[in-house]
Motif scaffolding. Structure first.
Motif, PDB file in Angstrom:
ATOM      1  N   HIS A   1      18.294 -10.948  32.724  1.00  0.00           N
ATOM      2  CA  HIS A   1      19.703 -10.592  32.582  1.00  0.00           C
ATOM      3  C   HIS A   1      20.568 -11.796  32.186  1.00  0.00           C
ATOM      4  O   HIS A   1      21.444 -11.681  31.318  1.00  0.00           O
ATOM      5  CB  HIS A   1      20.217  -9.987  33.893  1.00  0.00           C
ATOM      6  N   ASP A   2      20.304 -12.930  32.781  1.00  0.00           N
ATOM      7  CA  ASP A   2      21.174 -14.088  32.543  1.00  0.00           C
ATOM      8  C   ASP A   2      21.115 -14.539  31.089  1.00  0.00           C
ATOM      9  O   ASP A   2      22.153 -14.799  30.469  1.00  0.00           O
ATOM     10  CB  ASP A   2      20.783 -15.239  33.472  1.00  0.00           C
ATOM     11  N   PHE A   3      19.915 -14.700  30.530  1.00  0.00           N
ATOM     12  CA  PHE A   3      19.842 -15.173  29.150  1.00  0.00           C
ATOM     13  C   PHE A   3      20.341 -14.103  28.173  1.00  0.00           C
ATOM     14  O   PHE A   3      20.868 -14.431  27.095  1.00  0.00           O
ATOM     15  CB  PHE A   3      18.429 -15.658  28.788  1.00  0.00           C
ATOM     16  N   ILE A   4      20.190 -12.812  28.532  1.00  0.00           N
ATOM     17  CA  ILE A   4      20.710 -11.753  27.664  1.00  0.00           C
ATOM     18  C   ILE A   4      22.230 -11.839  27.590  1.00  0.00           C
ATOM     19  O   ILE A   4      22.827 -11.703  26.515  1.00  0.00           O
ATOM     20  CB  ILE A   4      20.268 -10.364  28.180  1.00  0.00           C
ATOM     21  N   CYS A   5      22.872 -12.083  28.731  1.00  0.00           N
ATOM     22  CA  CYS A   5      24.338 -12.150  28.769  1.00  0.00           C
ATOM     23  C   CYS A   5      24.878 -13.371  28.039  1.00  0.00           C
ATOM     24  O   CYS A   5      26.071 -13.406  27.677  1.00  0.00           O
ATOM     25  CB  CYS A   5      24.826 -12.157  30.217  1.00  0.00           C
ATOM     26  N   GLU A   6      24.040 -14.365  27.804  1.00  0.00           N
ATOM     27  CA  GLU A   6      24.496 -15.548  27.063  1.00  0.00           C
ATOM     28  C   GLU A   6      24.657 -15.278  25.573  1.00  0.00           C
ATOM     29  O   GLU A   6      25.354 -16.021  24.880  1.00  0.00           O
ATOM     30  CB  GLU A   6      23.514 -16.698  27.277  1.00  0.00           C
ATOM     31  N   PHE A   7      24.016 -14.218  25.074  1.00  0.00           N
ATOM     32  CA  PHE A   7      24.186 -13.864  23.664  1.00  0.00           C
ATOM     33  C   PHE A   7      25.577 -13.271  23.449  1.00  0.00           C
ATOM     34  O   PHE A   7      26.098 -12.572  24.325  1.00  0.00           O
ATOM     35  CB  PHE A   7      23.128 -12.854  23.219  1.00  0.00           C
ATOM     36  N   PRO A   8      26.192 -13.504  22.294  1.00  0.00           N
ATOM     37  CA  PRO A   8      27.535 -12.955  22.035  1.00  0.00           C
ATOM     38  C   PRO A   8      27.612 -11.440  22.193  1.00  0.00           C
ATOM     39  O   PRO A   8      28.607 -10.904  22.678  1.00  0.00           O
ATOM     40  CB  PRO A   8      27.818 -13.382  20.589  1.00  0.00           C
ATOM     41  N   ASP A   9      26.538 -10.741  21.770  1.00  0.00           N
ATOM     42  CA  ASP A   9      26.543  -9.279  21.845  1.00  0.00           C
ATOM     43  C   ASP A   9      25.810  -8.750  23.072  1.00  0.00           C
ATOM     44  O   ASP A   9      25.605  -7.526  23.189  1.00  0.00           O
ATOM     45  CB  ASP A   9      25.920  -8.693  20.571  1.00  0.00           C
ATOM     46  N   GLY A  10      25.358  -9.624  23.956  1.00  0.00           N
ATOM     47  CA  GLY A  10      24.715  -9.179  25.181  1.00  0.00           C
ATOM     48  C   GLY A  10      23.525  -8.277  24.926  1.00  0.00           C
ATOM     49  O   GLY A  10      22.627  -8.610  24.131  1.00  0.00           O
ATOM     50  N   TYR A  11      23.520  -7.128  25.591  1.00  0.00           N
ATOM     51  CA  TYR A  11      22.400  -6.199  25.472  1.00  0.00           C
ATOM     52  C   TYR A  11      22.336  -5.527  24.098  1.00  0.00           C
ATOM     53  O   TYR A  11      21.327  -4.910  23.755  1.00  0.00           O
ATOM     54  CB  TYR A  11      22.477  -5.132  26.571  1.00  0.00           C
ATOM     55  N   GLU A  12      23.403  -5.631  23.312  1.00  0.00           N
ATOM     56  CA  GLU A  12      23.417  -5.054  21.968  1.00  0.00           C
ATOM     57  C   GLU A  12      22.972  -6.067  20.912  1.00  0.00           C
ATOM     58  O   GLU A  12      23.103  -5.814  19.717  1.00  0.00           O
ATOM     59  CB  GLU A  12      24.807  -4.526  21.633  1.00  0.00           C
ATOM     60  N   THR A  13      22.431  -7.198  21.338  1.00  0.00           N
ATOM     61  CA  THR A  13      21.939  -8.216  20.406  1.00  0.00           C
ATOM     62  C   THR A  13      20.711  -7.711  19.657  1.00  0.00           C
ATOM     63  O   THR A  13      19.774  -7.179  20.263  1.00  0.00           O
ATOM     64  CB  THR A  13      21.575  -9.502  21.168  1.00  0.00           C
ATOM     65  N   GLN A  14      20.714  -7.884  18.340  1.00  0.00           N
ATOM     66  CA  GLN A  14      19.544  -7.540  17.531  1.00  0.00           C
ATOM     67  C   GLN A  14      18.476  -8.613  17.713  1.00  0.00           C
ATOM     68  O   GLN A  14      18.771  -9.811  17.627  1.00  0.00           O
ATOM     69  CB  GLN A  14      19.928  -7.435  16.049  1.00  0.00           C
ATOM     70  N   VAL A  15      17.227  -8.181  17.953  1.00  0.00           N
ATOM     71  CA  VAL A  15      16.160  -9.146  18.224  1.00  0.00           C
ATOM     72  C   VAL A  15      15.422  -9.572  16.964  1.00  0.00           C
ATOM     73  O   VAL A  15      14.626 -10.515  17.002  1.00  0.00           O
ATOM     74  CB  VAL A  15      15.151  -8.578  19.249  1.00  0.00           C
ATOM     75  N   GLY A  16      15.656  -8.880  15.827  1.00  0.00           N
ATOM     76  CA  GLY A  16      14.938  -9.199  14.600  1.00  0.00           C
ATOM     77  C   GLY A  16      13.546  -8.595  14.595  1.00  0.00           C
ATOM     78  O   GLY A  16      13.111  -7.947  15.548  1.00  0.00           O
ATOM     79  N   GLU A  17      12.842  -8.803  13.496  1.00  0.00           N
ATOM     80  CA  GLU A  17      11.501  -8.234  13.354  1.00  0.00           C
ATOM     81  C   GLU A  17      10.562  -8.823  14.394  1.00  0.00           C
ATOM     82  O   GLU A  17      10.338 -10.028  14.434  1.00  0.00           O
ATOM     83  CB  GLU A  17      10.964  -8.498  11.946  1.00  0.00           C
ATOM     84  N   ASN A  18      10.038  -7.960  15.265  1.00  0.00           N
ATOM     85  CA  ASN A  18       9.161  -8.356  16.362  1.00  0.00           C
ATOM     86  C   ASN A  18       9.768  -9.469  17.217  1.00  0.00           C
ATOM     87  O   ASN A  18       9.084 -10.389  17.657  1.00  0.00           O
ATOM     88  CB  ASN A  18       7.783  -8.772  15.840  1.00  0.00           C
ATOM     89  N   GLY A  19      11.094  -9.393  17.434  1.00  0.00           N
ATOM     90  CA  GLY A  19      11.742 -10.346  18.332  1.00  0.00           C
ATOM     91  C   GLY A  19      11.806 -11.758  17.819  1.00  0.00           C
ATOM     92  O   GLY A  19      11.781 -12.709  18.599  1.00  0.00           O
ATOM     93  N   VAL A  20      11.932 -11.923  16.499  1.00  0.00           N
ATOM     94  CA  VAL A  20      11.881 -13.262  15.909  1.00  0.00           C
ATOM     95  C   VAL A  20      13.038 -14.135  16.372  1.00  0.00           C
ATOM     96  O   VAL A  20      12.939 -15.378  16.362  1.00  0.00           O
ATOM     97  CB  VAL A  20      11.868 -13.156  14.361  1.00  0.00           C
TER      98      VAL A  20
END
Length: 585
Positions: free
Chosen positions: A463-482
């Motif tokens: 949860h903590d590192f996800i919230c550090e992204f600007p879009d949080g849980y709506e962050t796009q991970v890219g192809e296979n999480g690149v």
């Protein structure tokens, strides 16, 4: 004889494709065929009208009919234009539906295939079959429809006009025409061979692109750019060469038809001026009508002469598509399969032998039990069969002999859906879909609320590192999480397994990409996750399995040691050797 020929035709790929297409899109093709008939009749009518047009313009007593003829010409061309529009529209819609339906069937067939199929089949080959195969199916139907309906009827109608206006000259056309068609027959074998080779080269282009995308770091580190460029240039060059060969073969028909047209027109000049064709010289209108019909017949005759080449070109790819559709499924759900009801998650291997190749078994007469609600660790050298045990539990493969049972049911006798609902899995090669973090977490439990997803992420310390992204849980991970690190991807995978809340949890090196701090946090969360859950852990780092209820040492497809940590250390056997290798200090 006729019945046998009909059966052979229906069993062929063309017959099968036509039958399936007509069942699903018959009414659209019916409308298109009716429009083609009108187009063919309009083409013949155009040639016929040339006599009336010329006579009305050159014969004084017929001048009064000019407006009537002009109106008829407008009506004829309007009818042809409208019919051409309807034909193109309905052919396109039917063709697009065929492409879509074939791709849907191909994809469903791929999902039904076992995991082993994807291990032995190049993804580039699958891409070729799904994309080019479906498109070739549409092109083949279009060729058959336009060839046998529009072009054939147009040619017949124009030939009737020619025969009516100039019977003798028409015989010259009828006799010379088949020569071009006979010449095409000798091209067909070459077309088939060239197209198969071209499909292989196209697959190599896709393969190089995939390897470049997935292995760009290795390519850069080892300076493999020149080698990859050489592979790509070779594949592209082969496709270009074979495309040129196909173009050359397809183009042979056009000069034959050009020659035919030249001979026919030259003959018209000679015969019409010498009065050989008729006892009376033809009128200007008759001669113009014949010439118009002859010139208009050139295009449909040329298309028909090349139709077989077009059919063979499409058939190579269509046959590859049907080969994929017709392959037997290695792992099938039995008729009347039962649903696994909620249970304690016990797993039993009874005299199980399995090998990816029949003459080389990986698992050998294995008998073992995984206690419900307990954690069992599988350790040992690579290649011993640990991951294969997971594959058999999830029924990616079926044993050659023996049975795998869950809650007393042979996994062969239960439905795939109920079996997979009972199991959560976290692998060392974490796969993420090219979408948001939220969707990647929710894929294991689509009905889960946002709060439940976030709670699972907290438990996996994601949860903590996800919230550090600007879009949080709506962050796009890219192809296979690149866009994520290996540790971040693995914690998302663990959160995904926590959210599923299954009775059986399979962890294959689930903490291998974590640093020491993250591993300690995740191990704490796994204690909660594995409580009262039948858990099986594959680990090479023994630090992750020391607290397991039971540890099994797997070697050469057999369990050679079994017990808890204290029991195995007292035996001074294989486990103790592994332990001392990793914890020398």
């Amino acid at each position: 004889m006729i019945a046998r020929s009909w059966d052979r035709w229906r069993s062929s790929y063309i017959g099968r494709l036509v039958s399936e297409s007509m069942r699903s899109q018959g009414w659209r093709y019916g409308v298109a065929a009716l429009a083609m008939i009108i187009v063919a009749a309009s083409s013949a009518g155009t040639a016929w009208m040339m006599e009336k047009i010329v006579d009305a313009m050159t014969t004084p007593e017929l001048r009064s009919k000019v407006y009537l003829v002009a109106g008829a010409v407008i009506g004829l061309f309007f009818t042809k234009a409208l019919a051409s529009y309807v034909q193109a529209l309905f052919l396109a819609r039917a063709g697009n539906r065929i492409v879509a339906s074939q791709q849907e069937k191909l994809y469903r067939q791929l999902l039904r295939r076992g995991v082993g199929f994807f291990g032995t089949t190049d993804s580039s080959d699958l891409l070729m079959r799904v994309t080019h195969g479906a498109q070739a199916a549409r092109e083949l139907i279009d060729v058959l429809m336009t060839g046998f309906v529009r072009d054939t009827l147009t040619l017949i109608g124009l030939t009737i006009v020619m025969v009516y206006q100039q019977p003798v000259l028409s015989m010259l056309f009828i006799l010379i025409g088949p020569i071009a068609l006979l010449g095409v027959r000798h091209l067909l074998k070459s077309v088939r061979n060239i197209m198969r080779a071209e499909m292989a080269s196209l697959a190599e282009i896709i393969r190089v692109l995939q390897e470049t995308s997935g292995g760009i770091k290795i390519i850069k580190v080892f300076a493999l750019e020149d080698r990859m460029v050489e592979r790509m240039d070779t594949a592209i060059g082969q496709v270009e060469k074979r495309a040129n060969d196909i173009a050359k073969l397809q183009s042979i028909a056009s000069p034959l038809m050009e020659l035919l047209a030249g001979v026919a027109i030259a003959s018209i000049l000679v015969v019409s001026t010498m009065g050989i064709a008729n006892s009376e010289p033809p009128t200007a209108g008759q001669l113009m009508s014949f010439i118009t019909a002859l010139l208009m017949a050139y295009e449909p005759a040329k298309r028909l002469s090349r139709m077989r080449v077009g059919i063979e070109t499409c058939m190579v790819t269509v046959s590859m598509m049907f080969e994929l559709l017709d392959q037997d499924e290695a792992i099938q759900e039995r008729s009347g399969a039962v649903n696994l009801e909620p249970g304690n998650g016990s797993i039993q291997f009874n005299n199980v032998t399995f090998g990816y190749h029949s003459d080389f078994p990986i698992i050998k007469d294995m008998n073992l039990s995984f206690e419900p609600g307990k954690t069992t660790a599988l350790v040992g050298q690579s290649g011993g069969g640990k991951s294969t045990i997971f594959g058999l539990i999830m029924r990616f493969y079926d044993p050659d002999t023996g049975a795998v049972e869950i809650d007393g049911h042979n996994v062969k006798d239960v439905s795939f859906a109920s079996l997979r609902r009972k199991i959560s899995y976290v692998g060392q090669d974490t796969f993420l879909f090219s979408t948001t973090i939220m969707e990647n977490l929710r894929c294991s439990a689509p009905e889960a609320s946002d709060e439940e997803v976030i709670s699972a992420a907290r438990a996996a310390h994601a949860h903590d590192f996800i919230c550090e992204f600007p879009d949080g849980y709506e962050t796009q991970v890219g192809e296979n999480g690149v866009f994520l690190s290996g540790g971040q991807k693995q914690r998302i995978a663990i959160a995904r397994a926590i959210l599923r809340k299954s009775e059986i949890l399979l962890l294959d090196e689930a903490t291998s990409a974590l640093d020491a701090e993250s591993e300690a946090l995740v191990k704490t969360s796994l204690k909660t996750l594995t409580k009262d859950v039948t858990t099986i852990i594959i680990a090479h780092r023994l630090s992750t399995v020391l607290e397991a209820d039971t540890i099994m040492v797997i070697k050469d497809g057999r369990v050679i040691e079994k017990g808890d940590m204290d029991e195995l250390m007292k035996k001074n056997g294989s486990f103790r050797q592994l332990f001392e290798q990793q914890f020398k200090k």
